[in-house]
Design a protein around this motif. Structure first.
Motif, mmCIF file in Angstrom:
data_model
loop_
_atom_site.group_PDB
_atom_site.id
_atom_site.type_symbol
_atom_site.label_atom_id
_atom_site.label_comp_id
_atom_site.label_asym_id
_atom_site.label_seq_id
_atom_site.Cartn_x
_atom_site.Cartn_y
_atom_site.Cartn_z
ATOM 1 N N UNK A 363 0.806 -1.214 0.000
ATOM 2 C CA UNK A 363 0.000 0.000 0.000
ATOM 3 C C UNK A 363 0.837 1.261 0.000
ATOM 4 N N UNK A 364 2.128 1.114 -0.208
ATOM 5 C CA UNK A 364 2.965 2.307 -0.114
ATOM 6 C C UNK A 364 2.756 3.231 -1.311
ATOM 7 N N UNK A 366 0.201 4.713 -4.252
ATOM 8 C CA UNK A 366 -1.193 4.824 -4.642
ATOM 9 C C UNK A 366 -1.361 4.068 -5.946
ATOM 10 N N UNK A 369 -6.600 4.631 -8.379
ATOM 11 C CA UNK A 369 -7.646 5.103 -7.464
ATOM 12 C C UNK A 369 -8.625 5.982 -8.227
ATOM 13 N N UNK B 145 0.855 10.986 -1.157
ATOM 14 C CA UNK B 145 -0.264 10.287 -0.531
ATOM 15 C C UNK B 145 0.068 8.811 -0.389
ATOM 16 N N UNK B 146 -0.136 8.305 0.808
ATOM 17 C CA UNK B 146 0.221 6.909 1.016
ATOM 18 C C UNK B 146 -0.972 5.978 0.950
ATOM 19 N N UNK B 147 -2.133 6.530 0.734
ATOM 20 C CA UNK B 147 -3.257 5.659 0.465
ATOM 21 C C UNK B 147 -4.107 6.385 -0.550
ATOM 22 N N UNK B 148 -4.945 5.645 -1.226
ATOM 23 C CA UNK B 148 -5.658 6.304 -2.299
ATOM 24 C C UNK B 148 -6.658 7.279 -1.704
ATOM 25 N N UNK B 149 -6.808 8.411 -2.375
ATOM 26 C CA UNK B 149 -7.732 9.411 -1.862
ATOM 27 C C UNK B 149 -9.149 8.874 -1.914
ATOM 28 N N UNK B 150 -9.391 8.001 -2.881
ATOM 29 C CA UNK B 150 -10.727 7.416 -2.976
ATOM 30 C C UNK B 150 -11.020 6.576 -1.733
ATOM 31 N N UNK B 169 -4.034 4.289 7.999
ATOM 32 C CA UNK B 169 -2.612 3.960 8.137
ATOM 33 C C UNK B 169 -1.752 5.183 7.865
ATOM 34 N N UNK B 202 10.118 5.387 3.076
ATOM 35 C CA UNK B 202 10.108 4.240 2.172
ATOM 36 C C UNK B 202 9.407 4.547 0.857
ATOM 37 N N UNK B 203 8.742 5.680 0.814
ATOM 38 C CA UNK B 203 8.026 6.024 -0.412
ATOM 39 C C UNK B 203 8.937 6.092 -1.621
ATOM 40 N N UNK B 251 -0.148 10.607 -12.924
ATOM 41 C CA UNK B 251 0.743 10.181 -11.837
ATOM 42 C C UNK B 251 1.752 9.148 -12.323
ATOM 43 N N UNK B 255 5.635 9.367 -12.096
ATOM 44 C CA UNK B 255 6.357 8.315 -11.387
ATOM 45 C C UNK B 255 7.493 7.724 -12.225
#
Lengths: 369, 526
Positions: A363-364, A366, A369, B145-150, B169, B202-203, B251, B255
């Motif tokens: 989950x690191x 995204x 989504x 962002x470490x989790x999806x905004x959705x 989290x 860690x990102x 994104x 990335x």
């Protein structure tokens, strides 16, 4: 429609070992037989969408010890015998071969059969990996029987299992015959039409195995290999691969009276990993904590050769990377865990998905989504 | 009546927040009261105020309601358990603004956007503003962002409470859901405390990965093209229907680019009022306008320096801003509002639209020269109905993720359900597919999602016209046009023809209300 040509064999071989998750048998000899046979020929490969609705397919495979089969390689002739026998008892004329176990030797044996019979094979299987027993298939999820099934032992004796019977019982009965008759046998069973296979089989196993194998052919170093595998697995019905451990095998213990085995690996940092396997790798514990569990795949890569390895190729002093691959979703629902979860192999632990064990890793970033 | 309303409002502010309603006389010589709307000061209100930083107030808010002007102030040391955190201030400001605008019937989005604009200027709050379908309208974060905004939005939507606190989290968030006439209009989620640096480490680990699932040959070609484009520094124009994942592709490009360790800033040009969009994009200098933050504020272009800026819904950008954007593209310099000098920037621009820009150019709504500047690498993202072969893979992908997010045992779709979903038209594309999966997982108790657990509009529309599995012919997908029309008719019959019903229909389809109206016009269903 795709065709399996000679170019497929080497990547398929590496892929079959990877999906074997430590088991599935050594497929090198069978792969080399196919390599020769495919010099001027090809095998039609049907995606599940392409399966004709009303045409019957039969599943074929090897039962027992793949090692023993290497001593007297199957010719494919025995497949003709069992398929014809199965046709007699089902009244169906088979128009194709379905794959039951899409890993190890049982990826290649159906191809050999297809060559002998001139029939196409399905790009899909009923396990998505290697499993040791007949009931550990997606047919179980749909309450579909394995029978009628014809088994031929190494003395070319035919054994018929025509009545509908419990798959667990069938597993015991076939295994008993195999152990009495030379330790290896070949079966033809799972006689179903395309319409049924479309909903039962896990799609694209052969092409996925090939894609996995291509990674091993392309990569020059482990880092590159891992990122190639990550890309292929992320865009599949499995899921992104994760590294469980890197270390040196320090001990392989086997217990003579049981099928339970364990290997110990030590990392350069001194971390300890215990790999529990029977035929396939089933559980991994790092410093005492569970880090992977069946049905998720645990596959070993020889770090010096940069190739996937089978459990019977592991030796003390070998440097390995252990990778975890999330099993296809259908193997992870509760009904499937009844037949392929850790408890089905005699362990007391419950299945924990890799995505939960490596939550941060999965989950690191995204994702879509 | 009005007096009673205001009194009760002031009382509720006093009670909830412990505000002061009477400022000392001397203060009024330092603040100028608003002629319309509201004004906010974060003391010291002016550099000449003798109190300076010793001012006892954290925030002073003055607003005009009809003919009366009211002033409320939040003391710095509230004699209660309440702590004056930025999050608390968000709540306070939103309460005030909400109350304030109720009698004036102002649009909700404007209200929220204004409040947020202020907050974004004044405080370093990390927040996300969503519309009613979970689409991000505006966000401000200091870290990736470490989790999806959705997922964040989903978590909030699932609480069932209009406001509260959620744990993720990625840290803890307050949230508030806005409703109007009982219908949700949007929500804001803001972080209770700033992201800690170590959480992000860690990102940027080398092994991070990014998935855009899809094996359709055309889609794979597009992914290949995008990979090639990504490493260049060229401007990219992403085109595709809403819900096809344009932001995800943006994104993805970021990335894969050498800019990956620099900011990725996304802004939806259609979701921000025109007058705010300019300051949002370009920033402003100190004292440029009422409510402006002291010391000025950098715009999104400056914030994206070194990284990538994603301009979503570029077709909705006002013409006058298009001219300014064109200058940025040409000179690679931004000029803050009220500034006399330009600042150089190093930003990669990715624009996206679901509109036909050529049509807009013909209609004189989009500058042709800007179009050519943006259209360096055009990328067309196909709608889901043009890559139906990917639907089983996408269903599998989201099903797995939704089960994990909701901490439910894994489930699978029944073959019959997959058949229906594969033949469905997916007007809302991936976003709609994800909504369907989330819906199904939420209500399905067993491990197999059968037809019964699909949204009703899918069951009604198609299950009856299909034979059972095993007899279904695998012919080509049903022609989409008729299917879409049928589906709209079914939904209209189900929900009715009112505006509220149409909002619900749009929500169910995962499309905007405007798109729904366009379709209704197209099929003469109004």
């Amino acid at each position: 429609m795709q065709e399996i040509t000679i170019d497929w064999i080497e990547p398929l071989w590496y892929g079959s070992i990877f999906l074997g998750s430590g088991g599935g048998g050594k497929s090198e000899l069978l792969a080399s037989v196919l390599y020769k046979a495919l010099q001027n020929r090809s095998i039609p490969l049907l995606t599940l969408d392409e399966l004709p609705e009303n045409n019957f397919f039969c599943g074929v495979g090897l039962l027992g010890s793949p090692e023993l089969s290497e001593e007297s390689l199957p010719s494919g002739m025995e497949a003709r015998i069992i398929i014809e026998e199965l046709e007699k008892h089902t009244g169906a004329k088979f128009k194709g071969i379905s794959i039951v176990e899409g890993a190890g030797v049982n990826i290649f044996y159906p191809l050999l059969t297809a060559l002998q019979t001139g029939l196409p094979v399905t790009d899909g299987d009923a396990m998505g990996r290697a499993f040791p027993e007949l009931q550990m298939t997606t047919y179980h999820l749909e309450n579909l029987t394995v029978t009628p099934l014809v088994l031929i032992d190494s003395n070319y004796n035919l054994h018929l299992f025509l009545d509908k019977q419990d798959t667990f019982l069938l597993e015991l009965n076939t295994r008993q015959i195999i152990s009495q008759q030379g330790g290896v046998g070949y079966f033809a069973g799972f006689p179903y039409p395309g319409s049924v296979l479309k909903r039962v089989l896990l799609p694209g196993t052969l092409t996925f195995a090939r894609e996995i194998g291509e990674c091993f052919l392309q990569a020059d170093n482990y880092r590159e290999l891992f990122s190639l595998l990550l890309e292929v697995t992320s865009n599949s019905f499995y899921g992104p691969v994760v590294e469980i451990f890197q270390g040196t095998v320090t001990n392989i213990s086997t217990y003579e009276i049981t099928k339970w085995k364990a290997a110990t690996l030590i990392s350069p940092k001194g971390e300890k990993l215990q790999l529990l396997f029977q035929y396939e790798n089933l559980l991994a514990f790092k410093n005492g904590n569970m880090v992977a569990s069946v049905p998720d795949l645990i596959s070993a890569i020889d770090l010096n050769k940069l190739k996937p390895v089978n459990n019977n190729e592991i030796y003390e002093g070998q440097q390995l990377a252990l990778l975890g691959l999330p099993a296809p979703l259908r193997l992870r629902i509760s009904k499937a865990l009844d037949v392929v979860g850790p408890q089905c192999f005699g362990y007391r632990t419950i299945y924990v998905p890799l995505e939960k064990l490596y939550w941060d890793y999965y989950h690191k970033k995204e994702v879509f989504s | 009546m009005r007096k009673a309303f205001i009194d009760s409002f002031i009382d509720s502010l006093k009670e909830t927040f412990g505000v002061v309603t009477n400022l000392p006389e001397k203060c009024f010589s330092f603040i100028s009261l608003p002629k319309t709307g509201y004004r906010v000061w974060a003391p010291p209100c002016t550099p000449t105020c003798p109190e300076g930083t010793a001012c006892p107030y954290e925030l002073i808010l003055s607003f005009k309601l009809e003919e009366d002007i009211f002033v409320v102030a939040l003391p710095k040391n509230i004699d209660r358990d309440l702590k004056l955190t930025p999050a608390f201030l968000v709540k306070f400001l939103l309460t005030v603004l909400e109350m304030l605008y109720i009698p004036e019937q102002k649009s909700d989005n404007l209200l929220i956007a204004e409040a947020l604009q202020f907050l974004a200027n004044q405080f370093n709050i990390e927040f996300f503003l969503f519309d009613n379908k979970g689409q991000l309208i505006l966000s401000q974060t200091h870290s990736p962002i470490q989790l999806s905004t959705f997922t964040l939005w989903e978590k909030v939507s699932q609480t069932g409470e209009p406001e509260g606190f959620i744990k993720t989290r990625w840290g803890n968030f307050y949230y508030r859901i806005f409703t109007k006439d009982g219908i949700t209009t949007g929500s804001i989620v803001w972080k209770t405390e700033p992201t800690k640096q170590e959480e992000n480490k860690f990102l940027f680990h080398d092994d991070s990965f990014f998935t855009i699932p899809g094996k359709n040959p055309r889609f794979l070609e597009i992914k290949d093209l995008v990979r090639q484009i990504a490493v260049t520094d060229s401007t990219v124009l992403l085109q595709g229907e809403s819900g096809t994942g344009k932001e995800l592709f943006a994104r993805y490009i970021h990335y894969l680019s050498p800019r990956k360790n620099h900011p990725f800033i996304a802004i939806n040009c259609a979701a921000i009022p025109d007058n705010l969009l300019e300051s949002e994009l370009f920033g402003y200098e100190d004292g440029s306008f009422t409510g402006a933050r002291r010391g000025g504020k950098p715009g999104k272009f400056e914030l994206a320096n070194g990284g990538t800026i994603f301009l979503d819904e570029i077709g909705d950008m006002p013409l006058q801003l298009q001219a300014k954007l064109l200058r940025v593209l040409e000179n690679r310099q931004v000029e803050r509002i009220g500034a006399t000098v330009s600042r150089p920037i190093d930003v990669r621009i990715i624009a996206a639209t679901n509109k036909d820009l050529k049509e807009l150019i013909d209609a004189k709504l989009f500058r042709e020269d800007l179009f050519f500047r943006l259209n360096v690498f055009p990328v067309f993202i196909p709608p889901l109905r043009e890559r139906r072969d990917d639907i089983p893979l996408l269903l599998d992908f989201y099903l797995k993720n939704v089960c994990l997010e909701q901490d439910k045992p894994f489930k699978v779709f029944s073959p019959e359900a997959i058949q229906i979903l594969q033949n469905y038209n997916w007007p809302g594309n991936i976003r709609e597919l994800k909504n369907v999966v989330t819906y199904a997982v939420s209500i399905c108790k067993g491990d197999k999602i059968i037809l019964h657990y699909l949204p009703k509009y899918l069951q009604n529309g198609f299950s009856s016209s299909k034979s059972q599995f095993g007899e279904v012919k695998t012919t080509h997908p049903i022609i989409q046009v008729d299917q879409l029309k049928d589906q709209l008719e079914i939904l209209l019959a189900k929900y009715g023809n009112s505006t509220q019903s149409k909002k619900l229909i749009a929500q169910e389809l995962g499309i905007s209300l405007a798109t729904l109206y366009r379709w209704l016009r197209k099929y003469h269903l109004r």
